[in-house]
Design an enzyme around this catalytic site. Structure first.
Site, PDB file in Angstrom:
ATOM      1  N   THR A 313       0.838  -1.213   0.000  1.00  0.00           N
ATOM      2  CA  THR A 313       0.000   0.000   0.000  1.00  0.00           C
ATOM      3  C   THR A 313       0.866   1.254   0.000  1.00  0.00           C
ATOM      4  O   THR A 313       0.615   2.201  -0.760  1.00  0.00           O
ATOM      5  CB  THR A 313      -0.920   0.013   1.235  1.00  0.00           C
ATOM      6  OG1 THR A 313      -1.774  -1.126   1.206  1.00  0.00           O
ATOM      7  CG2 THR A 313      -1.775   1.272   1.264  1.00  0.00           C
ATOM      8  N   TRP A 316       2.620   1.524  -3.382  1.00  0.00           N
ATOM      9  CA  TRP A 316       1.686   1.938  -4.430  1.00  0.00           C
ATOM     10  C   TRP A 316       1.533   3.455  -4.456  1.00  0.00           C
ATOM     11  O   TRP A 316       1.434   4.049  -5.523  1.00  0.00           O
ATOM     12  CB  TRP A 316       0.316   1.300  -4.203  1.00  0.00           C
ATOM     13  CG  TRP A 316      -0.710   1.664  -5.238  1.00  0.00           C
ATOM     14  CD1 TRP A 316      -0.962   1.022  -6.419  1.00  0.00           C
ATOM     15  CD2 TRP A 316      -1.630   2.768  -5.197  1.00  0.00           C
ATOM     16  NE1 TRP A 316      -1.980   1.654  -7.099  1.00  0.00           N
ATOM     17  CE2 TRP A 316      -2.406   2.727  -6.376  1.00  0.00           C
ATOM     18  CE3 TRP A 316      -1.875   3.785  -4.270  1.00  0.00           C
ATOM     19  CZ2 TRP A 316      -3.399   3.655  -6.640  1.00  0.00           C
ATOM     20  CZ3 TRP A 316      -2.856   4.715  -4.553  1.00  0.00           C
ATOM     21  CH2 TRP A 316      -3.618   4.648  -5.723  1.00  0.00           C
ATOM     22  N   HIS A 317       1.546   4.061  -3.279  1.00  0.00           N
ATOM     23  CA  HIS A 317       1.342   5.506  -3.219  1.00  0.00           C
ATOM     24  C   HIS A 317       2.538   6.304  -3.711  1.00  0.00           C
ATOM     25  O   HIS A 317       2.368   7.448  -4.145  1.00  0.00           O
ATOM     26  CB  HIS A 317       0.994   5.925  -1.788  1.00  0.00           C
ATOM     27  CG  HIS A 317      -0.446   5.728  -1.446  1.00  0.00           C
ATOM     28  ND1 HIS A 317      -0.942   4.535  -0.966  1.00  0.00           N
ATOM     29  CD2 HIS A 317      -1.509   6.566  -1.519  1.00  0.00           C
ATOM     30  CE1 HIS A 317      -2.241   4.656  -0.764  1.00  0.00           C
ATOM     31  NE2 HIS A 317      -2.617   5.866  -1.089  1.00  0.00           N
ATOM     32  N   GLY A 318       3.713   5.749  -3.643  1.00  0.00           N
ATOM     33  CA  GLY A 318       4.852   6.519  -4.130  1.00  0.00           C
ATOM     34  C   GLY A 318       6.153   5.756  -4.048  1.00  0.00           C
ATOM     35  O   GLY A 318       6.329   4.870  -3.205  1.00  0.00           O
ATOM     36  N   PHE A 463       0.619   9.812  -7.862  1.00  0.00           N
ATOM     37  CA  PHE A 463       0.491   8.380  -7.662  1.00  0.00           C
ATOM     38  C   PHE A 463      -0.064   7.678  -8.888  1.00  0.00           C
ATOM     39  O   PHE A 463      -0.197   6.469  -8.887  1.00  0.00           O
ATOM     40  CB  PHE A 463      -0.392   8.086  -6.449  1.00  0.00           C
ATOM     41  CG  PHE A 463      -0.044   8.955  -5.269  1.00  0.00           C
ATOM     42  CD1 PHE A 463       1.271   9.110  -4.875  1.00  0.00           C
ATOM     43  CD2 PHE A 463      -1.009   9.646  -4.585  1.00  0.00           C
ATOM     44  CE1 PHE A 463       1.598   9.926  -3.806  1.00  0.00           C
ATOM     45  CE2 PHE A 463      -0.692  10.459  -3.511  1.00  0.00           C
ATOM     46  CZ  PHE A 463       0.622  10.588  -3.126  1.00  0.00           C
TER      47      PHE A 463
END
Length: 463
Positions: A313, A316-318, A463
């Protein structure tokens, strides 16, 4: 192109809506696909080729699965590798290079790679299509126009919600448009636009200025203001875009799932993730957590699986250490709650709300910071504010009174007023002339703010 821009509001959207309702039903998907490709290509024309390549490869992979069932697993693996490789190259290549240079003391060079807008969102949509197809939940989509529209549909292309193919398959072929849906869609879009333009954009200015300060000028009070403002900014920015996406979908006859359910009213981190970015957390649960074994293989495996999910998670965001640590931070508290902490907060909801807000708030500091050092600097000032009281910056220059007003409105609007409305009789004002006037005033204010100010950032473009 973004929803909160004059170009979108005054040209792209009106032309698309007028064309959609004038054209015959059999051509509506073609029109929406063309509009979506234009929308995507507006800022980065070269990446439209990447989008088309992705559509073609996944369309062919789906057809091959149907026609060669003995080789379904091999096709699935190859297709997942293709999609993940695209995402990995454009989003994580330089991060991998940095990591390798740091660990192995090499001197590998960076590449100038621009991140295609929305690649994290449409990649996850594609993966859900191909994985569920492999599971036999539906037949492959033979109409390339329908699959291309599913992947590229402009309302949810750049910021979600992440729509699973099985939830929209029937709507791609048969959906109903009506004046009621149009009115509901416009209403939802305007509320989302107000969230983004009036609250998120206003708070973003102060947040950016505070995070840009030299740490010698950052007081404990300023650190708290920055943290609280960013907590509100990211919610109103992202949920505002989700509201606009859901509203736009309704205008064209589509129904998208809710993506936010007042997450700042949560009493635990587990509860927070049931209400924040719901489409993403449900995607991770269905395609990573459950396949890993979920909570079916003992406590240790459950905690390990949670750690993996929250690691992914964050990633995935950065492409950065701060994002990974932010994910693991949430994973840590999720494990603590499973160990018994949640039982306390279920009995004492007031205490749970305070705990959840503080935990999420400190987490957003790590999420927003450019480096771990900057995050620690902010946290240190928040925990020991009395040690950091001197600054050469004038408060009113960086935190104007008007911004405090919008912050207060943001706090009230992040769940408090909605809860009160449910318990009172003001719900009858929904779709009333009063609300019509409110929506008109909201639109006029948004247009005025957009016309008078070019500052219109969007957090989830990263993102």
């Amino acid at each position: 192109m973004v929803f909160s821009s004059m170009l979108f509001l005054w040209l792209f959207l009106p032309v698309t809506i007028i064309g959609y309702y004038l054209i015959r039903d059999r051509y509506k998907n073609v029109l929406l696909l063309i509009a979506s490709l234009i929308f995507y290509a507006w800022g980065e024309p070269v990446y439209i080729l990447l989008m088309i390549l992705s559509v073609l490869v996944n369309w062919l992979a789906g057809l091959m699965m149907d026609r060669m069932p003995r080789h379904k697993k091999l096709i699935l693996i190859a297709d997942i590798i293709f999609n993940v490789a695209l995402l990995g190259y454009y989003k994580y290549f330089n991060f991998i290079i940095d990591t390798a240079n740091s660990i192995f003391h090499t001197s590998l060079d960076h590449r100038e790679i621009s991140l295609p807008i929305g690649i994290s969102f449409f990649t996850f949509q594609i993966l859900s299509y191909i994985i569920d197809l492999y599971r036999g939940e539906y037949k492959a989509q033979k109409n390339i126009i329908s699959l291309a529209l599913y992947i590229s549909f402009f309302p949810q292309l750049i910021a979600g919600p992440i729509v699973k193919y099985r939830d929209i398959n029937e709507q791609l072929q048969n959906r109903r448009s009506s004046p009621e849906k149009m009115a509901t869609g416009i209403r939802r879009f305007l509320y989302g636009l107000g969230k983004k333009v009036i609250i998120a954009n206003t708070l973003a200015k102060t947040v950016d200025q505070l995070y840009a300060l030299d740490k010698q000028d950052l007081t404990g009070w300023m650190a708290w203001i920055a943290a609280i403002f960013y907590t509100l900014q990211i919610y109103y920015d992202f949920s505002g875009y989700s509201d606009m996406a859901i509203g736009l979908g309704k205008m064209f006859g589509f129904e998208f799932q809710e993506n936010f359910l007042y997450p700042y009213t949560s009493y635990s981190i587990q509860d927070f993730w049931r209400k924040w970015h719901i489409s993403l957390s449900s995607w991770f649960r269905e395609y990573i957590y459950i396949p890993l074994g979920g909570n079916r293989k003992g406590k240790f495996r459950t905690y390990l699986n949670l750690g993996i999910v929250f690691f992914v998670t964050g990633l995935w965001h950065g492409a950065g250490v701060t994002f990974i640590l932010w994910g693991l931070y949430h994973g840590f508290f999720s494990v603590l709650e499973r160990l018994g902490l949640k039982n306390i907060f279920e009995k004492h909801r007031g205490l749970g709300h305070i705990y959840a807000l503080l935990t999420v708030n400190f987490g957003w500091v790590l999420f927003r910071a450019d480096t771990i050092g900057q995050a620690l600097s902010f946290v240190k000032r928040m925990v020991l504010p009395w040690n950091y009281t001197h600054t050469s910056v004038l408060y009113h220059e960086i935190i104007p009174p008007g911004t405090l007003f919008f912050a207060a409105a943001g706090i009230i609007g992040s769940g408090l007023i909605q809860k009160l409305a449910e318990k009172s009789n003001i719900c009858h004002l929904k779709y009333s002339y009063f609300e019509l006037g409110l929506c008109c005033a909201l639109f006029i204010l948004c247009i005025s703010m957009l016309a008078g100010n070019s500052y219109n950032p969007f957090i989830y473009f990263r993102f």
